[in-house]
Design an enzyme around this catalytic site. Structure first.
Site, PDB file in Angstrom:
ATOM      1  CD  GLU A 207      -1.479   0.090   2.081  1.00 15.16           C
ATOM      2  OE1 GLU A 207      -0.903  -0.529   1.202  1.00 15.16           O
ATOM      3  OE2 GLU A 207      -1.917  -0.434   3.114  1.00 15.16           O
TER       4      GLU A 207
ATOM      5  CG  HIS B  66      -2.443  -2.946   6.424  1.00 14.69           C
ATOM      6  ND1 HIS B  66      -3.655  -3.461   6.019  1.00 14.69           N
ATOM      7  CD2 HIS B  66      -1.674  -2.871   5.309  1.00 14.69           C
ATOM      8  CE1 HIS B  66      -3.604  -3.687   4.709  1.00 14.69           C
ATOM      9  NE2 HIS B  66      -2.414  -3.330   4.258  1.00 14.69           N
TER      10      HIS B  66
END
Ligand code: PGA
Length: 225
Positions: free
Chosen positions: A148, A99
Site C-alpha cells: 500500500e 497497516h
C-alpha cells in the site's frame, strides 16, 4: 486460474446496526449471483461488530470470511484494553497487521509488528501484512502481503496498475509463495487493472468497501477477468 483476494478494510467505521445493514443489503443485491470459486472475500471489520456479523453472515449464508484490523502484541493476560489473538480466534480467521495508519498514529514498529505476527500465528490466525514498499521487512509466517503506497491510501489517487505491478513483482520475488495484494484508492473502475497484473493477487479496499453496492461492483468487475 489464480486465486484472487478481495479484502475490505472498514477501518474505524460502522456501528453494529450499520454493519448488519451492509450485509443484508449485499444479500439482497446478490440473490442470483454465484461467486467464482477462485475469488475469496474477506471483511476486516472493527472488533465491536465481529460477533454480530459472524451470526448474520451465517444466517444469510454469505461467502465472507471475517477478519480484524489489529491484534495485541501480548498474549491473554493483564494487559488492560488489549484484545489478544486467542480472543479473536473464536470469532474471526484473519487479521491485518502493520497497516500504515497503525504505524503512523499508534507508533507500531517492526519489532512490535513481529510480536503481533507471532501471537497471531500461535493462535492459527491468517495474517495480511501491510508494507509501503518492497524494502520493508516482512516476517516469515504471514499469509498475504498488502502493498500500500501511503500517498494512494484514501486519496482517490491510486497508483497506476503497471507501477504497482513492478513493486508487487519485487515483493513476490522475495516471497514467492505468498499472495501479494495492492491497496490504495481501489474502486470499481480500476480494480480490474490491478487484479489483471501477473504479480497482483488481489486488493485491500478501504473507502470503496464501506458501501455494499460498491463492494459488489468490485466483485463483478473481477469476475469476468
Ligand atoms: P482506501 O484504503 O481504499 O480508502 O485507499 C485502503 C487501505 O487503507 O487499506
Amino acid at each position: 486460474m489464480k486465486h484472487l483476494y478481495l479484502v475490505a478494510n472498514w477501518k474505524s467505521n460502522k456501528s453494529i446496526k450499520e454493519s448488519i445493514e451492509w450485509v443484508r443489503t449485499f444479500k439482497s443485491q446478490t440473490l442470483n449471483f454465484k461467486l467464482k470459486e477462485h475469488i475469496h472475500l474477506i471483511l476486516c471489520v472493527p472488533f465491536t461488530v465481529v460477533s454480530s456479523l459472524q451470526e448474520e453472515i451465517k444466517l444469510l449464508d454469505l461467502p465472507f470470511c471475517l477478519g480484524v484490523q489489529n491484534i495485541s502484541s501480548f498474549p491473554t493476560g493483564a494487559y488492560t484494553g488489549e484484545i489478544s489473538a486467542s480472543m479473536i480466534k473464536e470469532i474471526a480467521q484473519w487479521t491485518i497487521i502493520g497497516h500504515s495508519e497503525r504505524r503512523k498514529y499508534f507508533y507500531e514498529t517492526d519489532d512490535i509488528l513481529l510480536k503481533k505476527v507471532e501471537q497471531g500465528k500461535a493462535e492459527g490466525l491468517d495474517i495480511i501484512y501491510c508494507i509501503e514498499n518492497s524494502d520493508v521487512s516482512v516476517p516469515f509466517q504471514i499469509d498475504a502481503i498488502a502493498y500500500e503506497p501511503v500517498n494512494a491510501i484514501g486519496s482517490g489517487k491510486a497508483q497506476p496498475p503497471q507501477d504497482a505491478e513492478v513493486v508487487c513483482k519485487q515483493i513476490k520475488t522475495l516471497h514467492p509463495r505468498v499472495p501479494v495484494l495492492y491497496g490504495g484508492s481501489v474502486g470499481p473502475d480500476n480494480i480490474a487493472g490491478f487484479c489483471g497484473q501477473p504479480s497482483i493477487d488481489g486488493v485491500l479496499v478501504g473507502t470503496a468497501s464501506l458501501d455494499s453496492d460498491k463492494f459488489f461492483h468490485l466483485i463483478e468487475a473481477v469476475s469476468s477477468l
